[in-house]
Design a protein around this motif. Structure first.
Motif, PDB file in Angstrom:
ATOM      1  N   ALA A 191      -0.444 -45.108  -6.419  1.00  0.00           N
ATOM      2  CA  ALA A 191      -0.499 -43.825  -7.152  1.00  0.00           C
ATOM      3  C   ALA A 191      -1.320 -42.988  -6.213  1.00  0.00           C
ATOM      4  O   ALA A 191      -0.702 -41.424  -6.276  1.00  0.00           O
ATOM      5  N   ILE A 192      -2.615 -43.060  -5.516  1.00  0.00           N
ATOM      6  CA  ILE A 192      -3.023 -42.226  -4.867  1.00  0.00           C
ATOM      7  C   ILE A 192      -2.434 -41.678  -3.748  1.00  0.00           C
ATOM      8  O   ILE A 192      -2.393 -40.502  -3.306  1.00  0.00           O
ATOM      9  N   ILE A 193      -1.526 -42.562  -3.069  1.00  0.00           N
ATOM     10  CA  ILE A 193      -0.649 -42.054  -2.026  1.00  0.00           C
ATOM     11  C   ILE A 193       0.334 -41.325  -2.393  1.00  0.00           C
ATOM     12  O   ILE A 193       0.570 -39.939  -1.754  1.00  0.00           O
ATOM     13  N   ALA A 194       1.023 -41.430  -3.625  1.00  0.00           N
ATOM     14  CA  ALA A 194       1.893 -40.598  -4.033  1.00  0.00           C
ATOM     15  C   ALA A 194       1.163 -39.044  -4.559  1.00  0.00           C
ATOM     16  O   ALA A 194       1.939 -38.100  -4.539  1.00  0.00           O
ATOM     17  N   ASP A 195       0.082 -39.201  -4.977  1.00  0.00           N
ATOM     18  CA  ASP A 195      -0.571 -37.759  -5.471  1.00  0.00           C
ATOM     19  C   ASP A 195      -0.895 -37.171  -4.133  1.00  0.00           C
ATOM     20  O   ASP A 195      -0.993 -35.647  -4.184  1.00  0.00           O
ATOM     21  N   VAL A 196      -1.260 -37.959  -2.943  1.00  0.00           N
ATOM     22  CA  VAL A 196      -2.054 -37.072  -1.763  1.00  0.00           C
ATOM     23  C   VAL A 196      -0.834 -36.466  -1.083  1.00  0.00           C
ATOM     24  O   VAL A 196      -1.126 -35.317  -0.523  1.00  0.00           O
ATOM     25  N   PHE A 197       0.180 -37.236  -0.590  1.00  0.00           N
ATOM     26  CA  PHE A 197       1.123 -36.904   0.177  1.00  0.00           C
ATOM     27  C   PHE A 197       2.303 -36.200  -0.253  1.00  0.00           C
ATOM     28  O   PHE A 197       2.618 -36.330  -1.332  1.00  0.00           O
ATOM     29  N   PRO A 198       2.490 -34.865   0.237  1.00  0.00           N
ATOM     30  CA  PRO A 198       3.594 -33.986  -0.242  1.00  0.00           C
ATOM     31  C   PRO A 198       4.987 -34.870  -0.006  1.00  0.00           C
ATOM     32  O   PRO A 198       5.107 -36.071   0.547  1.00  0.00           O
ATOM     33  N   ALA A 199       5.837 -34.505  -0.882  1.00  0.00           N
ATOM     34  CA  ALA A 199       7.149 -35.391  -0.953  1.00  0.00           C
ATOM     35  C   ALA A 199       7.957 -35.386   0.456  1.00  0.00           C
ATOM     36  O   ALA A 199       8.463 -36.614   0.455  1.00  0.00           O
ATOM     37  N   GLY A 200       7.768 -34.622   1.317  1.00  0.00           N
ATOM     38  CA  GLY A 200       8.559 -34.745   2.503  1.00  0.00           C
ATOM     39  C   GLY A 200       7.675 -36.022   3.528  1.00  0.00           C
ATOM     40  O   GLY A 200       8.355 -36.253   4.481  1.00  0.00           O
ATOM     41  N   GLU A 201       6.565 -36.292   2.952  1.00  0.00           N
ATOM     42  CA  GLU A 201       5.806 -37.336   3.911  1.00  0.00           C
ATOM     43  C   GLU A 201       5.444 -38.518   3.258  1.00  0.00           C
ATOM     44  O   GLU A 201       5.317 -39.484   3.537  1.00  0.00           O
ATOM     45  N   ARG A 202       5.865 -38.530   1.772  1.00  0.00           N
ATOM     46  CA  ARG A 202       5.507 -39.765   0.817  1.00  0.00           C
ATOM     47  C   ARG A 202       6.055 -40.948   1.168  1.00  0.00           C
ATOM     48  O   ARG A 202       5.749 -41.780   1.172  1.00  0.00           O
ATOM     49  N   GLY A 203       7.600 -40.798   1.622  1.00  0.00           N
ATOM     50  CA  GLY A 203       8.201 -41.816   1.909  1.00  0.00           C
ATOM     51  C   GLY A 203       7.786 -42.798   3.039  1.00  0.00           C
ATOM     52  O   GLY A 203       7.523 -43.880   2.864  1.00  0.00           O
ATOM     53  N   ARG A 204       7.526 -42.286   4.360  1.00  0.00           N
ATOM     54  CA  ARG A 204       6.951 -42.704   5.374  1.00  0.00           C
ATOM     55  C   ARG A 204       5.439 -43.346   4.950  1.00  0.00           C
ATOM     56  O   ARG A 204       5.268 -44.610   5.556  1.00  0.00           O
ATOM     57  N   ALA A 205       4.713 -42.721   4.100  1.00  0.00           N
ATOM     58  CA  ALA A 205       3.230 -43.300   3.903  1.00  0.00           C
ATOM     59  C   ALA A 205       3.335 -44.595   3.007  1.00  0.00           C
ATOM     60  O   ALA A 205       2.832 -45.222   3.139  1.00  0.00           O
TER      61      ALA A 205
END
Length: 478
Positions: free
Chosen positions: A126-140
């Motif tokens: 959840a924190i990863i999804a909140d912090v990373f923008p959509a364009g970087e979320r998949g890689r994170a």
């Protein structure tokens, strides 16, 4: 740090990701490493195995039954506070496990560890999804998934090494890892704005926990007692009744633990259903393969371990790459490609027989690993991206639950299918030891089980194709 400071600084986001992945790593390592220590614990505490196995079961049950609730609490009271509390509780629980004077107290402290694991598992994503923008979320999310796979692979090996030093060290390992995650999180996980004060749905939480605990217990104990056992049937019935009660409560609750309207989102629902289906397939297959490799092909345990590491290693390598592709081309097209590869791989696994070579086994599971790695990260990203505002914690909990229940269900159901079909082909009584059956019967039972796996993967692929079609239709109508 504030959200703005974290979002504007890639290095800060990287440290947030490191903290979240340490949570995933800690949870999975501690789930799998203790299995190796069970024989030692039987001797150390002079306790029967039936009691000692609860050192593992208590952890798994606590994690599975609390995942959605941990997510809801975080959405209400703040993810940062609960996330740091999860690390602190896990570290203290690990220390108490190492100091446990008896097996009963060890089981109690493992339950504390399992509750903390639910928090870390749900909130890390959840924190990863909140912090990373959509364009970087998949890689994170891919990096997080890769580290989680490392934990699954490394757990038994690490546990085997530490138990030779002394069984308390299996648990003490969790203390420094939890401390590192806590310090990183304290420094870099941003402070969340306080949510609007809402009452906690205690009745919903109690019924949901009861339903998940009864289901997990039935699936776990049913492997030994048989699924027709009256106790197991009673547990299944209790789970169904509790789930029905939970649904009724949630429909009337002003602040539900799980807002059932979330499942009206096609992308989220398809992702969750496809995820649990795939986890059932892969975990059931992985559970049965050592019996095939040892009993049918005659490989020693060390070789079996090496051969079984193919899929997890590929998951580690592919997961971040698949996340990057999902960021660029969209999650659902990549999940469709992943499931197509997995379907082809499992179709080849269904052709395993008594003449298969080690190379033939590896090549089959290379395709499975490529498919699973390509599917998992984009699917996780799609689920988290579809979560409504203020519900990312619940979505992370539900996502973790698909993995937990998929693992338990896959081992229980597919393992039972293999044993039953082997018994039928051997013309033996169902419930007899499948590994003692003739080799031809074991191979036939495995092939029958794999046909069921193919049906499950095909269903997941059809669901994802349907979601992709709907996504494209919605895009063309705009």
């Amino acid at each position: 740090m504030t959200f703005e400071e974290v979002r504007d600084h890639p290095r800060a986001r990287a440290y947030v990701l490191a903290s979240a992945t340490l949570g995933a790593f800690t949870s999975t390592v501690m789930a799998t490493s203790v299995n190796v220590a069970l024989p030692t614990l039987v001797t150390a505490f002079d306790a029967p195995f039936a009691l000692v196995q609860w050192v593992v079961l208590s952890y798994l049950l606590a994690t599975a039954s609390l995942l959605p609730i941990a997510g809801r609490l975080a959405d209400m009271f703040g993810k940062r506070t609960l996330f740091l509390g999860g690390f602190a509780t896990f570290g203290v629980g690990s220390l108490l496990c190492a100091l446990a004077p008896g097996v009963v107290s060890l089981i109690m402290f493992r339950t504390v560890q399992g509750a903390a694991s639910a928090v870390l598992t749900a909130l890390g994503l959840a924190i990863i999804a909140d912090v990373f923008p959509a364009g970087e979320r998949g890689r994170a999310i891919g990096v997080n998934g890769a580290v989680l796979s490392v934990g699954i692979v490394l757990g038994p090996t690490l546990g085997g090494f530490l138990v030779e030093v002394g069984w308390p060290w299996v648990f003490l390992f969790g203390v420094p890892v939890a401390a590192a995650g806590f310090l990183l999180g304290h420094r870099f996980v941003p402070r969340y704005a306080p949510a609007a004060p809402l009452p906690f749905d205690l009745a919903g939480a109690a019924t949901l926990s009861s339903a998940l605990a009864a289901l997990s217990l039935a699936l776990t104990l049913g492997q030994g007692r048989g699924f027709a056992d009256p106790v197991i049937l009673a547990l299944f019935a209790a789970s169904a009744l509790a789930l029905a009660g939970f649904t009724a409560i949630e429909r009337r609750a002003t602040a539900p633990v799980v807002d059932l309207r979330m499942f009206g989102n096609r992308r989220l629902t398809v992702g969750l259903v496809a995820g649990v289906t795939v986890f059932v397939s892969i975990m059931g297959t992985i559970f049965v393969m050592p019996f095939y490799l040892e009993n049918v092909l005659g490989f020693p345990p060390r070789t079996v371990g090496l051969l079984m590491s193919v899929t997890p290693i590929l998951l580690v390598i592919i997961a971040p790459v698949a996340g990057t592709l999902a960021d660029r081309y969209g999650e659902r097209p990549i999940t469709v490609i992943g499931l197509t590869l997995a379907l082809a791989g499992f179709a080849l696994v269904a052709t395993l027989d008594q003449d298969t070579t080690a190379l033939g086994f590896v090549l089959r599971f290379v395709l499975v690993g490529l498919g699973m790695g390509t599917f998992q990260t984009p699917n996780n990203s799609a689920i988290m991206g579809a979560a409504p505002q203020g519900r990312s914690g619940v979505a992370g909990g539900l996502l973790g639950l698909t993995r937990a229940l998929g693992q338990t269900t896959g081992i229980a159901v597919l393992g039972s299918v293999w044993a039953a079909r082997t018994a039928v082909r051997a013309a033996a009584e169902v419930g007899a030891q499948a590994q003692a059956a003739p080799i031809t019967a074991q191979v036939g039972g495995l092939q029958d089980m794999m046909r069921l796996v193919l049906v499950l993967i095909a269903l997941a692929l059809i669901l994802c194709l349907w979601d992709l079609r709907g996504e494209r239709a919605a895009g063309s109508s705009r």
